[in-house]
Design a protein around this motif. Structure first.
Motif, PDB file in Angstrom:
ATOM      1  N   LYS A  74       0.837  -1.196   0.000  1.00  0.00           N
ATOM      2  CA  LYS A  74       0.000   0.000   0.000  1.00  0.00           C
ATOM      3  C   LYS A  74       0.872   1.246   0.000  1.00  0.00           C
ATOM      4  O   LYS A  74       1.749   1.397   0.844  1.00  0.00           O
ATOM      5  CB  LYS A  74      -0.912  -0.023   1.227  1.00  0.00           C
ATOM      6  CG  LYS A  74      -1.654  -1.347   1.334  1.00  0.00           C
ATOM      7  CD  LYS A  74      -2.499  -1.457   2.581  1.00  0.00           C
ATOM      8  CE  LYS A  74      -3.151  -2.834   2.636  1.00  0.00           C
ATOM      9  NZ  LYS A  74      -4.094  -2.962   3.761  1.00  0.00           N
ATOM     10  N   VAL A  75       0.624   2.130  -0.933  1.00  0.00           N
ATOM     11  CA  VAL A  75       1.417   3.344  -1.104  1.00  0.00           C
ATOM     12  C   VAL A  75       0.524   4.550  -0.852  1.00  0.00           C
ATOM     13  O   VAL A  75      -0.544   4.675  -1.458  1.00  0.00           O
ATOM     14  CB  VAL A  75       2.015   3.415  -2.522  1.00  0.00           C
ATOM     15  CG1 VAL A  75       2.947   4.607  -2.645  1.00  0.00           C
ATOM     16  CG2 VAL A  75       2.742   2.131  -2.865  1.00  0.00           C
ATOM     17  N   VAL A  76       0.947   5.451   0.039  1.00  0.00           N
ATOM     18  CA  VAL A  76       0.102   6.597   0.377  1.00  0.00           C
ATOM     19  C   VAL A  76       0.141   7.639  -0.729  1.00  0.00           C
ATOM     20  O   VAL A  76       1.069   7.685  -1.547  1.00  0.00           O
ATOM     21  CB  VAL A  76       0.527   7.240   1.717  1.00  0.00           C
ATOM     22  CG1 VAL A  76       0.505   6.226   2.843  1.00  0.00           C
ATOM     23  CG2 VAL A  76       1.887   7.891   1.605  1.00  0.00           C
ATOM     24  N   ARG A  77      -0.861   8.485  -0.744  1.00  0.00           N
ATOM     25  CA  ARG A  77      -0.958   9.525  -1.761  1.00  0.00           C
ATOM     26  C   ARG A  77       0.155  10.556  -1.595  1.00  0.00           C
ATOM     27  O   ARG A  77       0.558  10.877  -0.469  1.00  0.00           O
ATOM     28  CB  ARG A  77      -2.323  10.213  -1.651  1.00  0.00           C
ATOM     29  CG  ARG A  77      -3.462   9.332  -2.081  1.00  0.00           C
ATOM     30  CD  ARG A  77      -4.804   9.882  -1.643  1.00  0.00           C
ATOM     31  NE  ARG A  77      -4.990  11.285  -2.007  1.00  0.00           N
ATOM     32  CZ  ARG A  77      -6.130  11.951  -1.804  1.00  0.00           C
ATOM     33  NH1 ARG A  77      -7.156  11.331  -1.251  1.00  0.00           N
ATOM     34  NH2 ARG A  77      -6.237  13.204  -2.151  1.00  0.00           N
ATOM     35  N   PRO A  78       0.672  11.097  -2.697  1.00  0.00           N
ATOM     36  CA  PRO A  78       1.789  12.051  -2.608  1.00  0.00           C
ATOM     37  C   PRO A  78       1.485  13.258  -1.740  1.00  0.00           C
ATOM     38  O   PRO A  78       2.353  13.730  -0.999  1.00  0.00           O
ATOM     39  CB  PRO A  78       2.014  12.462  -4.073  1.00  0.00           C
ATOM     40  CG  PRO A  78       1.499  11.306  -4.868  1.00  0.00           C
ATOM     41  CD  PRO A  78       0.330  10.771  -4.099  1.00  0.00           C
ATOM     42  N   GLU A  79       0.246  13.775  -1.808  1.00  0.00           N
ATOM     43  CA  GLU A  79      -0.057  14.963  -1.018  1.00  0.00           C
ATOM     44  C   GLU A  79      -0.035  14.682   0.478  1.00  0.00           C
ATOM     45  O   GLU A  79       0.272  15.549   1.288  1.00  0.00           O
ATOM     46  CB  GLU A  79      -1.410  15.570  -1.420  1.00  0.00           C
ATOM     47  CG  GLU A  79      -2.597  14.623  -1.302  1.00  0.00           C
ATOM     48  CD  GLU A  79      -2.873  13.891  -2.596  1.00  0.00           C
ATOM     49  OE1 GLU A  79      -4.058  13.655  -2.882  1.00  0.00           O
ATOM     50  OE2 GLU A  79      -1.913  13.559  -3.320  1.00  0.00           O
ATOM     51  N   LEU A  80      -0.363  13.439   0.867  1.00  0.00           N
ATOM     52  CA  LEU A  80      -0.261  13.071   2.272  1.00  0.00           C
ATOM     53  C   LEU A  80       1.196  12.920   2.680  1.00  0.00           C
ATOM     54  O   LEU A  80       1.585  13.275   3.787  1.00  0.00           O
ATOM     55  CB  LEU A  80      -1.011  11.765   2.530  1.00  0.00           C
ATOM     56  CG  LEU A  80      -2.531  11.789   2.323  1.00  0.00           C
ATOM     57  CD1 LEU A  80      -3.123  10.413   2.577  1.00  0.00           C
ATOM     58  CD2 LEU A  80      -3.182  12.816   3.226  1.00  0.00           C
ATOM     59  N   ALA A  81       1.994  12.369   1.779  1.00  0.00           N
ATOM     60  CA  ALA A  81       3.412  12.162   2.069  1.00  0.00           C
ATOM     61  C   ALA A  81       4.132  13.481   2.326  1.00  0.00           C
ATOM     62  O   ALA A  81       5.165  13.513   3.002  1.00  0.00           O
ATOM     63  CB  ALA A  81       4.080  11.423   0.914  1.00  0.00           C
ATOM     64  N   GLU A  82       3.611  14.583   1.816  1.00  0.00           N
ATOM     65  CA  GLU A  82       4.251  15.889   1.991  1.00  0.00           C
ATOM     66  C   GLU A  82       3.930  16.519   3.337  1.00  0.00           C
ATOM     67  O   GLU A  82       4.526  17.524   3.698  1.00  0.00           O
ATOM     68  CB  GLU A  82       3.807  16.828   0.865  1.00  0.00           C
ATOM     69  CG  GLU A  82       4.293  16.404  -0.516  1.00  0.00           C
ATOM     70  CD  GLU A  82       3.711  17.266  -1.620  1.00  0.00           C
ATOM     71  OE1 GLU A  82       2.911  18.179  -1.294  1.00  0.00           O
ATOM     72  OE2 GLU A  82       4.043  17.034  -2.798  1.00  0.00           O
ATOM     73  N   ASP A  83       2.978  15.935   4.076  1.00  0.00           N
ATOM     74  CA  ASP A  83       2.574  16.507   5.362  1.00  0.00           C
ATOM     75  C   ASP A  83       3.357  15.849   6.496  1.00  0.00           C
ATOM     76  O   ASP A  83       3.210  14.644   6.736  1.00  0.00           O
ATOM     77  CB  ASP A  83       1.072  16.295   5.583  1.00  0.00           C
ATOM     78  CG  ASP A  83       0.620  16.871   6.912  1.00  0.00           C
ATOM     79  OD1 ASP A  83       0.560  18.102   7.016  1.00  0.00           O
ATOM     80  OD2 ASP A  83       0.342  16.080   7.842  1.00  0.00           O
ATOM     81  N   PRO A  84       4.212  16.601   7.220  1.00  0.00           N
ATOM     82  CA  PRO A  84       5.031  16.003   8.285  1.00  0.00           C
ATOM     83  C   PRO A  84       4.186  15.364   9.385  1.00  0.00           C
ATOM     84  O   PRO A  84       4.555  14.321   9.927  1.00  0.00           O
ATOM     85  CB  PRO A  84       5.845  17.191   8.818  1.00  0.00           C
ATOM     86  CG  PRO A  84       5.839  18.191   7.709  1.00  0.00           C
ATOM     87  CD  PRO A  84       4.507  18.040   7.031  1.00  0.00           C
ATOM     88  N   GLY A  85       3.052  15.997   9.712  1.00  0.00           N
ATOM     89  CA  GLY A  85       2.192  15.439  10.750  1.00  0.00           C
ATOM     90  C   GLY A  85       1.648  14.079  10.357  1.00  0.00           C
ATOM     91  O   GLY A  85       1.605  13.150  11.168  1.00  0.00           O
TER      92      GLY A  85
END
Length: 536
Positions: free
Chosen positions: A56-67
């Motif tokens: 499972k690979v998370v969405r890029p926009e989520l990956a950019e959020d440190p929290g």
């Protein structure tokens, strides 16, 4: 609130990869797309040895959020502690990768959501057997200190040998205000307990409520609080009784107990298993055997067991020395660097950074204000090893093991002794034992022993073994790590005098650790270390 974390598999069990999909992630070869959802995409992938996994690979926009990344790493670390026959085991993760990912065991079967959508409500006995399996899975999840938070038909896969609960606890990673603009929801209306819908803390009883809603859904084909607009479903879950009109009467009481508005009035998972066992429809026996599923569902499962042909690996995987000109056009996400901390460990280290900086700032301020008084703090006896040498806490490094202990003659199985019975003291939880170098350090080693939340921890791809009692030999370690690996290293077990061992990440070196003082998250901890280096 978020939508389905990673999405249920698509109507077609396996979908061919597109040109936008990567060929490999974290060393796993991707074969097909299983589905996509609010948090990312799910692929059928293979290990180097050919074992299928769901990656499972998370969405890029989520990956950019440190929290999000921090919470995702926390949830993955918790999920890796869960070991249950009816859960899809987390086997690997790349929480510090550019695009975070998670690998679980592949379950060859459709979700309950797909089953009910395609074949309608399930028979009463099948529902009860599913209830028992899911309740057992929840028991394992709760025993690890995790609450699923998003139990629903889409997060339960059906295999020939029973159900598998997936995505336990992972949905909480998206529970943050900055992400509301992406349209994500934590939990699913129709399966959310009143306390969850009201924003109150989730507990194991929250998952029991969701299980009650799941029972009603798979037994009747309809959610108990309707499938209309989300606000209406949430309102009915909080204020109204469930609609069980189309549910077999023999399941009514079980569902009503699970759907109690007050969490304290809901049954435990152990009670639910016994209730399923004692139900007339199961005849006093819970057994997953031939005929436990309707024939059309069994046929559907067979379709999921026929895995697609594995595409040839990209040229870069077959021959790393080839030029970039022969590399595939599709991107290949890198595996975590071998010398970097592994997922859960990286999370633990990130979580302690603020404490370390605050501690350093405090000592610096004390030095500026009171001068010599600080020297007493830094030279406290807790900061010396048994040789009288100052630990890293006092002067930033530790002398290497004495030349008299390294190297030693070769021992059994091609091992040689790097050092033996080296006694070290870690001042507090900000410091780790560097097992390879034989010193105390702060966040600088690749093979280490740290402590947090009442237990020791090691790199995620290390393996550990705790013997029943008594002395521990190298032979014991080699056998125990392979046959009885330890998932946790709790202080309550590893009291003074107890020994355990750890294998180097991805290698064969072994460290035997003996506890000399009881474990503590805050105060000094002293251990004795023996390190065996493999000749390979």
């Amino acid at each position: 609130m978020t939508a389905e974390p990673f999405g249920a598999p698509s109507p077609s069990a396996f979908e061919a990869l597109s040109s936008d999909d990567p060929h490999a992630i974290g060393g796993y070869r991707l074969c097909a797309l299983l589905g996509a959802g609010g948090m990312g995409r799910v692929y059928l992938a293979y290990t180097a040895g050919g074992r299928p996994v769901a990656l499972k690979v998370v969405r890029p926009e989520l990956a950019e959020d440190p929290g999000f990344r921090h919470r995702f790493a926390q949830e993955v670390a918790s999920a890796r502690r869960i070991h249950g026959f009816y859960t899809a085991q987390v086997v690997d993760a790349g929480t510090d990768a550019t695009t975070p990912w998670l690998a679980t065991t592949f379950v060859p079967g459709p979700s309950l959501q797909q089953v009910v959508h395609q074949h309608g409500p399930l028979p009463e006995r099948t529902v009860l057997l599913l209830v028992a399996g899911i309740a057992e899975a929840l028991h394992a999840i709760h025993a690890a200190g995790v609450v699923h938070r998003d139990l629903k038909p889409g997060n339960v896969l059906v295999a020939a040998d029973g159900p598998r609960v997936i995505d336990f606890g992972i949905a909480r990673a998206a529970d943050a205000n900055p992400l509301t603009g992406t349209g994500l929801r934590i939990g699913s209306p129709g399966f959310m307990a009143p306390e969850q819908a009201l924003g109150l803390p989730a507990t194991p009883a929250t998952d029991v409520f969701a299980l009650g809603a799941l029972i009603a859904c798979i037994g009747s084909g309809m959610p108990p609080f309707g499938d209309g607009p989300e606000p209406a479903s949430l309102y009915r879950a909080i204020h109204e009784e469930p609609d069980l009109t189309h549910l077999p009467h023999g399941l009514h009481e079980l569902v009503r107990l699970c759907l109690a508005k007050n969490p304290e009035d809901r049954p435990s998972t152990a009670w639910l298993i016994e209730a399923a066992r004692n139900h007339p429809a199961t005849g006093g026996e819970l057994r997953i055997s031939d005929g436990w599923l309707p024939e059309q569902v069994s046929s559907e499962i067979q379709r999921h067991t026929a895995l697609p042909t594995t595409p040839p690996p990209p040229a870069t995987l077959l021959d790393p020395g080839r030029s970039a000109a022969v590399a595939p056009a599709a991107p290949v996400l890198p595996a975590p660097a071998p010398d970097r901390p592994q997922p859960a460990a990286a999370t633990r280290r990130a979580a302690t950074t603020a404490r370390r900086r605050a501690r350093i700032a405090l000592l610096t301020t004390a030095a500026f204000l009171v001068g010599g008084a600080t020297i007493f703090v830094l030279l406290n006896s807790a900061y010396f090893d048994h040789h009288g040498n100052k630990d890293v806490a006092a002067r930033g490094s530790h002398p290497p093991p004495s030349p008299s202990t390294s190297p030693q003659p070769t021992t059994a199985s091609g091992y040689s002794v790097a050092y033996t019975n080296l006694e070290l003291t870690s001042p507090d939880s900000d410091y780790e034992f560097d097992l390879k170098a034989g010193k105390v350090t702060q966040n600088n080693s690749t093979w280490y022993l740290g402590r947090e939340n009442g237990a020791y921890y090691v790199p995620d791809d290390s393996a550990a073994y705790i013997p029943p009692a008594g002395p521990l030999t190298l032979t014991d370690c080699l056998k125990g790590i392979d046959t009885q690996p330890a998932s946790t290293l709790p202080f309550t077990t590893l009291r003074v005098g107890r020994s355990f061992c750890v294998r180097y990440p991805g290698g064969q070196d072994i460290a035997i650790i003996r506890t000399l003082t009881d474990g503590s998250n805050d105060g000094p901890v002293k251990v004795s270390l023996t390190y065996y280096r493999h000749s390979a």
